[in-house]
Design an enzyme around this catalytic site. Sequence first.
Site, PDB file in Angstrom:
ATOM      1  N   ARG A  54     -61.936 -25.666 -27.150  1.00 12.24           N
ATOM      2  CA  ARG A  54     -61.812 -24.605 -26.143  1.00 12.24           C
ATOM      3  C   ARG A  54     -63.185 -24.221 -25.598  1.00 12.24           C
ATOM      4  NH1 ARG A  54     -56.491 -22.080 -26.810  1.00 12.24           N
ATOM      5  NH2 ARG A  54     -57.118 -20.577 -25.256  1.00 12.24           N
ATOM      6  N   LYS A 152     -48.613 -28.396 -39.713  1.00 14.31           N
ATOM      7  CA  LYS A 152     -47.944 -27.241 -40.293  1.00 14.31           C
ATOM      8  C   LYS A 152     -48.850 -26.020 -40.190  1.00 14.31           C
ATOM      9  CE  LYS A 152     -48.513 -25.855 -44.429  1.00 14.31           C
ATOM     10  NZ  LYS A 152     -49.809 -25.383 -44.961  1.00 14.31           N
ATOM     11  N   HIS A 182     -48.867 -33.213 -45.312  1.00 13.13           N
ATOM     12  CA  HIS A 182     -49.773 -34.195 -45.934  1.00 13.13           C
ATOM     13  C   HIS A 182     -49.403 -34.528 -47.372  1.00 13.13           C
ATOM     14  CE1 HIS A 182     -51.976 -30.675 -47.506  1.00 13.13           C
ATOM     15  NE2 HIS A 182     -52.549 -31.508 -48.353  1.00 13.13           N
ATOM     16  N   LYS A 186     -49.507 -38.437 -50.039  1.00 12.59           N
ATOM     17  CA  LYS A 186     -50.225 -38.626 -51.308  1.00 12.59           C
ATOM     18  C   LYS A 186     -49.647 -39.838 -52.036  1.00 12.59           C
ATOM     19  CE  LYS A 186     -51.570 -33.793 -51.841  1.00 12.59           C
ATOM     20  NZ  LYS A 186     -53.015 -33.669 -51.942  1.00 12.59           N
ATOM     21  N   GLU A 220     -53.921 -24.227 -57.556  1.00  8.99           N
ATOM     22  CA  GLU A 220     -55.219 -24.429 -56.898  1.00  8.99           C
ATOM     23  C   GLU A 220     -56.222 -23.455 -57.492  1.00  8.99           C
ATOM     24  OE1 GLU A 220     -55.048 -25.318 -52.481  1.00  8.99           O
ATOM     25  OE2 GLU A 220     -53.436 -23.875 -52.728  1.00  8.99           O
ATOM     26  N   ASP A 239     -46.925 -20.850 -46.864  1.00 10.32           N
ATOM     27  CA  ASP A 239     -48.039 -21.793 -46.798  1.00 10.32           C
ATOM     28  C   ASP A 239     -47.776 -23.055 -47.631  1.00 10.32           C
ATOM     29  OD1 ASP A 239     -50.767 -22.511 -46.056  1.00 10.32           O
ATOM     30  OD2 ASP A 239     -51.316 -22.123 -48.144  1.00 10.32           O
ATOM     31  N   HIS A 244     -44.745 -28.208 -48.581  1.00  4.58           N
ATOM     32  CA  HIS A 244     -45.124 -29.161 -49.627  1.00  4.58           C
ATOM     33  C   HIS A 244     -44.162 -29.174 -50.821  1.00  4.58           C
ATOM     34  CE1 HIS A 244     -48.588 -29.258 -47.178  1.00  4.58           C
ATOM     35  NE2 HIS A 244     -49.276 -28.307 -47.752  1.00  4.58           N
ATOM     36  N   LYS A 343     -52.889 -19.628 -55.930  1.00  9.17           N
ATOM     37  CA  LYS A 343     -54.327 -19.791 -55.691  1.00  9.17           C
ATOM     38  C   LYS A 343     -55.078 -19.083 -56.808  1.00  9.17           C
ATOM     39  CE  LYS A 343     -54.315 -20.733 -50.798  1.00  9.17           C
ATOM     40  NZ  LYS A 343     -54.596 -22.173 -50.782  1.00  9.17           N
TER      41      LYS A 343
HETATM   42  C1  BG6 Z   1     -52.412 -26.707 -47.138  1.00  8.44           C
HETATM   43  C2  BG6 Z   1     -52.380 -25.219 -47.345  1.00  8.44           C
HETATM   44  O1  BG6 Z   1     -51.282 -27.140 -46.447  1.00  8.44           O
HETATM   45  O2  BG6 Z   1     -52.466 -27.364 -48.394  1.00  8.44           O
HETATM   46  C3  BG6 Z   1     -53.593 -24.758 -48.142  1.00  8.44           C
HETATM   47  O3  BG6 Z   1     -52.353 -24.556 -46.087  1.00  8.44           O
HETATM   48  C4  BG6 Z   1     -53.715 -25.538 -49.424  1.00  8.44           C
HETATM   49  O4  BG6 Z   1     -53.545 -23.364 -48.402  1.00  8.44           O
HETATM   50  C5  BG6 Z   1     -53.622 -27.052 -49.160  1.00  8.44           C
HETATM   51  O5  BG6 Z   1     -54.959 -25.226 -50.014  1.00  8.44           O
HETATM   52  C6  BG6 Z   1     -53.538 -27.823 -50.463  1.00  8.44           C
HETATM   53  O6  BG6 Z   1     -53.638 -29.195 -50.187  1.00  8.44           O
HETATM   54  P1  BG6 Z   1     -54.165 -30.211 -51.294  1.00  8.44           P
HETATM   55  O7  BG6 Z   1     -53.975 -31.563 -50.704  1.00  8.44           O
HETATM   56  O8  BG6 Z   1     -55.603 -29.854 -51.536  1.00  8.44           O
HETATM   57  O9  BG6 Z   1     -53.328 -29.960 -52.506  1.00  8.44           O
END
Ligand code: BG6
Length: 493
Positions: A54, A152, A182, A186, A220, A239, A244, A343
């Site tokens: 932008r 996402k 994503h 994996k 995490e 999130d 996921h 987290k």
């Molecule tokens: C993302 C989330 O989609 O996935 C994040 O928005 C999260 O909050 C992340 O930290 C975790 O991905 P990975 O591959 O590190 O487990």
Amino acid sequence: MNMSKAKKESFNPFNFVIFGGDGDLALRKIYPALFHRLYDGQITEEFKIFAVCRRERSLDDFLKSVLDFIHESGKEYSSSPHAQVFLSKIELVQVPDYTPKSYSNLSQALNPYKKAPTIFYFSTPSSAFGPISSALRENGLINNQSKVVLEKPLGNSLATAIDINRQVAESFQENQVYRIDHYLGKETVQNLMVLRFANHLFEHAWNSQHIENVQITVAESLGVQSRAGYYDQSGALLDMVQNHLLQLLCLVAMEPPHLLEADFVRNEKLKVLYALRPFTKKNIKTHSVKGQYTRGKIAGASVSSYLEDIEKFDSKTETFVALTTFVDNWRWKGVPFYLRTGKRMPKRYSEIVINFRPVAHNIFPSGEEIPANKLIIRLQPEERIELVQMTKIPGPGGYRYKPIALKLDFVDNFKERFPEAYERLIMDVVRGNQTLFMRQDELEASWNWIESITKSWKDVQLPVVLYEAGTWGPGQAVMLEDHVWNTKGYAVD
Ligand code: BG6
């Protein structure tokens, strides 16, 4: 026959246009992913990247940031000649708004390459997906060969997800749309399909007769980092669980697809989403826990609380969620699926644990309890599959036994560098394979189930429970299923 050799593919030239091209995700994941595919020789030099931003920025500074992120995967990569080739493929395009004037910048940049198909990657807030799609269409930048990747989170409710999908559908056909998650890229997640459907052993026992419960955990150690604004609106449920964890659940629970093709796989995942038991006012208190981290210590270092991290002291957003759910069908009748994510946990690890039922009868004289078998599918940090089974302790003293894990360690068995999830998924977009991407109906079904949680939380005013950073979350989560969610079980090293 050599089963391990990857097929050498050749790709036609393509253009890769990234909206949000100077954003965190693009820099951390998308450019390094494309670079590594070039480095490994999977894509040749016949492609072009357009980083749409932008604001105005200097190309030199921008390329330096791209290189810094490539460097994070190893100095040998950033100092290789491939890195310079890669950087030479990137063009910065300033598109400050949705006006034809702004989009003419993009048209002009793409013009010399217009014979090649273009992939538009929307790495922006999803509220922009509709307006960007319309602007691309109105400026004649979309044709039958175009594809669009949607990052996402797609919306923040069922209604917004439907609306965004509708807006995108005005410009792209469903077979041009790639909704990325994503986790599906994996390596161990894909291996789950091979484990289930290329081995005779497991599929017979893959049901409620033999499985007591399934645990899916994504822990995490990181906090919310620089994403306070986004995260505080979402929380752990939207999130992580909406996408996921639900995708992992689908792969564990689905029926074997007829073939490994996009719609066959997506049809099976969709059936699982439809079969998920909705949450209600009645079960929400006993089947869910929300938590938020306070100050604490991780690996010896002090970390601040969530409220301090986001600089907003009245937030009730959850940074941890634990759920007990059921897939109401024949295969899974009565089998709890425990989903947990948080987290600021003591360490980063994600895994799926299949807890089998104990043996029917104990024949051994000691009468000691025989722990049941477990299949542990570790996604990260290291990728590994373990089958925990009982073994006789050698030597005299009668039949003494203990659980020992048969380990398939990917790092030991496959020496090459593992491609990151985004590498695999982006190449799937280039080759036009939608198997690992969500279809519109899947996305809507997952939002529908998630809304049964948000609605029930609201109805009963479920409080968010505080937990100290560096612990495994609120004690209440342990109560959901106490023998696995602890730091001593097989689940956590
Ligand atoms: C993302 C989330 O989609 O996935 C994040 O928005 C999260 O909050 C992340 O930290 C975790 O991905 P990975 O591959 O590190 O487990």
